[in-house]
Design a protein around this motif. Sequence first.
Motif, mmCIF file in Angstrom:
data_model
loop_
_atom_site.group_PDB
_atom_site.id
_atom_site.type_symbol
_atom_site.label_atom_id
_atom_site.label_comp_id
_atom_site.label_asym_id
_atom_site.label_seq_id
_atom_site.Cartn_x
_atom_site.Cartn_y
_atom_site.Cartn_z
ATOM 1 N N LEU A 17 -78.469 -31.324 73.966
ATOM 2 C CA LEU A 17 -78.543 -32.727 73.549
ATOM 3 C C LEU A 17 -77.851 -33.640 74.557
ATOM 4 C CD1 LEU A 17 -77.751 -32.319 69.769
ATOM 5 C CD2 LEU A 17 -79.829 -33.349 70.689
ATOM 6 N N GLN A 18 -76.727 -33.143 75.053
ATOM 7 C CA GLN A 18 -75.948 -33.902 76.020
ATOM 8 C C GLN A 18 -76.787 -34.139 77.297
ATOM 9 O OE1 GLN A 18 -73.050 -34.751 74.763
ATOM 10 N NE2 GLN A 18 -71.954 -35.619 76.504
ATOM 11 N N ASP A 71 -74.992 -28.830 74.203
ATOM 12 C CA ASP A 71 -75.152 -29.104 75.634
ATOM 13 C C ASP A 71 -76.550 -29.627 75.911
ATOM 14 O OD1 ASP A 71 -72.580 -28.110 76.707
ATOM 15 O OD2 ASP A 71 -73.268 -26.171 75.978
ATOM 16 N N GLN A 84 -82.404 -39.264 79.508
ATOM 17 C CA GLN A 84 -82.921 -40.495 78.897
ATOM 18 C C GLN A 84 -82.272 -41.724 79.542
ATOM 19 O OE1 GLN A 84 -84.782 -41.245 75.700
ATOM 20 N NE2 GLN A 84 -84.499 -43.341 76.426
ATOM 21 N N LYS A 85 -80.967 -41.620 79.738
ATOM 22 C CA LYS A 85 -80.198 -42.763 80.226
ATOM 23 C C LYS A 85 -80.543 -43.079 81.686
ATOM 24 C CE LYS A 85 -75.267 -43.636 79.948
ATOM 25 N NZ LYS A 85 -74.032 -43.055 79.394
ATOM 26 N N ARG A 114 -87.630 -39.406 77.619
ATOM 27 C CA ARG A 114 -87.126 -38.884 76.355
ATOM 28 C C ARG A 114 -87.577 -37.434 76.168
ATOM 29 N NH1 ARG A 114 -84.858 -40.062 71.521
ATOM 30 N NH2 ARG A 114 -85.910 -39.321 69.632
ATOM 31 N N ILE A 115 -86.595 -36.561 75.935
ATOM 32 C CA ILE A 115 -86.921 -35.158 75.658
ATOM 33 C C ILE A 115 -86.654 -34.911 74.176
ATOM 34 C CG2 ILE A 115 -86.421 -32.751 76.233
ATOM 35 C CD1 ILE A 115 -85.278 -33.763 78.916
ATOM 36 N N GLU A 116 -87.720 -34.697 73.404
ATOM 37 C CA GLU A 116 -87.565 -34.486 71.966
ATOM 38 C C GLU A 116 -86.873 -33.160 71.704
ATOM 39 O OE1 GLU A 116 -88.204 -36.339 69.302
ATOM 40 O OE2 GLU A 116 -89.087 -38.023 70.393
ATOM 41 N N ASN A 117 -85.971 -33.185 70.728
ATOM 42 C CA ASN A 117 -85.321 -31.968 70.275
ATOM 43 C C ASN A 117 -86.394 -30.986 69.786
ATOM 44 O OD1 ASN A 117 -83.151 -30.416 69.691
ATOM 45 N ND2 ASN A 117 -82.461 -31.611 67.911
ATOM 46 N N SER A 140 -80.119 -33.948 77.497
ATOM 47 C CA SER A 140 -81.274 -34.789 77.154
ATOM 48 C C SER A 140 -80.895 -36.265 77.175
ATOM 49 C CB SER A 140 -81.808 -34.450 75.766
ATOM 50 O OG SER A 140 -82.264 -33.132 75.736
ATOM 51 N N MET A 141 -79.700 -36.557 76.636
ATOM 52 C CA MET A 141 -79.299 -37.956 76.587
ATOM 53 C C MET A 141 -79.085 -38.519 77.993
ATOM 54 S SD MET A 141 -76.384 -39.885 74.399
ATOM 55 C CE MET A 141 -77.217 -39.814 72.836
#
Lengths: 296, 94, 384
Positions: free
Chosen positions: B46-47, B44, B53-54, B59-62, B49-50
């Motif tokens: 990652l979802q 979630d 970004q979009k 950008r949120i680094e892992n 974060s993407m």
Amino acid sequence: MAPTLKILATGSYSQAVIEEQGLPELKELVKESTSANVRRVTRFVQLALVGAGRCSRNRSLPANTAVYLSSCRGDAEVTATLLDDLIRRRELPSPVTFVNSVSNAACFHVASALGLHERSNFITNRFDPLAAALKTAWIDFQCGEVETALVGSVDACSLPMRDHRVRVEVTEQTTVGEASHWLLLTGAADPRPGVAHVTALENFASLERLREWLSERNFRKDSVLAPGQHFTVCDAEELCAGTGMQTFDYRASLPHYDSQTGAAIEAFLEEREERAMLHINSDPAGRYSVILIERS
Amino acid sequence: MDSSELRLTLKKMIVEECDKDMEPTDIQDNEQLIGGRLDLDSLDALQISMWVQKYYGIRIENGPAARSALRSVDSLATLIHKELTAKSAEADPA
Amino acid sequence: MSSVFLGAGLHTALGADVDSCVAALRGPLPQASTVSCKFAGAADEIPYFLLANVSADDPRSRMDDILFGVIEQALQAANLSASQRGDLALFLGSSSFDIASEERRYRQAFSDHNTAIPLAQAGMGNLAEHVRSRLGIRGEDYTFNTACTSSANALWYASKLIDAKVIEHALIVGVEFINDTTTYGFQGLQLLSPTAMRPFDERRNGLVLGESCSAMVIGKSEKGEGFRLRGGANLCDTYSMSTTREDGSVVSEVISQAMSNAGLTPGDIHAIKCHGTATWSGDAAEAEGLLKTFEQLPPCTTLKPFIGHTLGACGLAELILFCGAIERGFLPGTPGFVAEEARSGFTLNQHPRRIEPGNFMLNYFGFGGNSTSLVVSNLPEGVA
């Protein structure tokens, strides 16, 4: 070697799809059949959950139940989405979409929703996916590694139907559908009552070898021969000639989807009176796969 | 976008991206997102974060950065606000 | 008498056959190639272990050249008769199959018409059927698609069906060819290292993808010499779709089951090939699981720094590399990674070291929680 697996239960979903009506909503069916709150899943996974859930009949399965899933086309929708992300929309695929593109995602969700903690596998074959999964499950029983198993096949539709028809290689005149067919299996020694046994899972490299095997067994009128998807009723009738066996055309009433072997088993158990069903499938190269189901 | 509007946008996004069966307004501004009552996990994260970004080009680094940014709707809104402010200052130096 | 590995074929970034690939494991860690990976927010270039010595450009003919070349290596090494070749059963394991060809087709079709259809051919068993019909194989065929454990599972089931005398010889094939779907999918998951792959190391920052194509023929052997699969186990970890259960409990469980399936205890394992994806949580869970299970951890090694993570194909490719090295008397090492014993007590073998025949464990963990552990042995049968 004669395999003996006991079928404790079957569970299915199958539905013709009419493009104008859209694809049937599955979320409620998933809830009903698994009592699990499932999210971030594709239609393919939902179909797996509905079928496997119905097969478990809302009873709790032992945690050591293994899951074997097969599918001819897999989750084509999720793979098509990835291709569209890359080529049509030119954007990175979403993490959930990418992770869901592994076929065993459906095994994960079935195991998770039904509270299972055992092995899982996605196995397929171009012409008889379920037969391949059954053989894989059987060898695990044979090795004494598995005691209970859910074995299933899933076929999902996706819109637009034009694309789906190209993928499943049918014309506009064919009624297409989607399905999820599952068997709950246990070893022959299990004291629980079963509905039938799987007593043969054979593959033959030629019709000659299949005929040899059949001639050693002496099937009579207490059995039916169900021709699989790539085996014609005509060829089946020829094989039956002189044995007294009737052919069982279970496919006549089904919409088109790619893994119909599970439908044969369920239809035989529900609609027929005979003691045994011999399901024979073939492929364009003239190889044959045989599943023998005998009523308990 | 004012801050309450941004927070509501984020809540709607979380419900949508993480496929949660709930009303966006049921998410509290300061409630823990990952591993809390909402039961969101690393996928979630990652979802989300993407999506950020979009839509915001941020950008949120892992890793630790994501853990801190995705602590709550508040922390995520603060990060976005800060980054957007910095970006507009860059584009339009006073 | 159990089935033995009769012949293998391999093509990786290290070389175009088993000998050259295994020989390269003695040398320094190779430098990966660079491929472009351009999307909003993504790096422009990423390292990628591309196959060595390949020229063809079209994905279809490139795949066929390599695939049938590697299979031929395995068939020749196994020295099967024509009728044994025809009766082979086929077990194919892959996570991406021939998707690169479909990407090429769709990209072209879409540039011609925006009504083009993505994934016009969708048979999961199509690649196995392609191999089967081209080689005239008439035995049964199985396709395994369980993420990074695909070809490991294919080998395991082939071996069991031979031991049960259902089939005589099996051809196992693992394929992973470069494709955008996988590359960008992993980029979106933020799992790719921008630099190099350092499994288990404190400095690890993700994985480097790689290509591999491998094939192996297994069957009964009168002599009973060489490597054989002695046991295995698989568990579906329902903790998370994308990461292994962090406490290492599922890792520990599956490797314990594999040892007991092989009739062995931890003290019988001479060395371990770890999965080692160099992702932060994956490696932590794997190390934790190993430490939980082995009181005295045998030498551990990883092969992905040499060939990259070849996903569904890594099961068989890494097994062929590993067994090839052991047969030549050495255990590969990865200099500089976890050189100092970490606080946890987990360390990796640093340099190629001499190793005698024994029992060895190979571990694989994939998306969807699919976890497989295999135990191989090159001791004479009947010896623990």
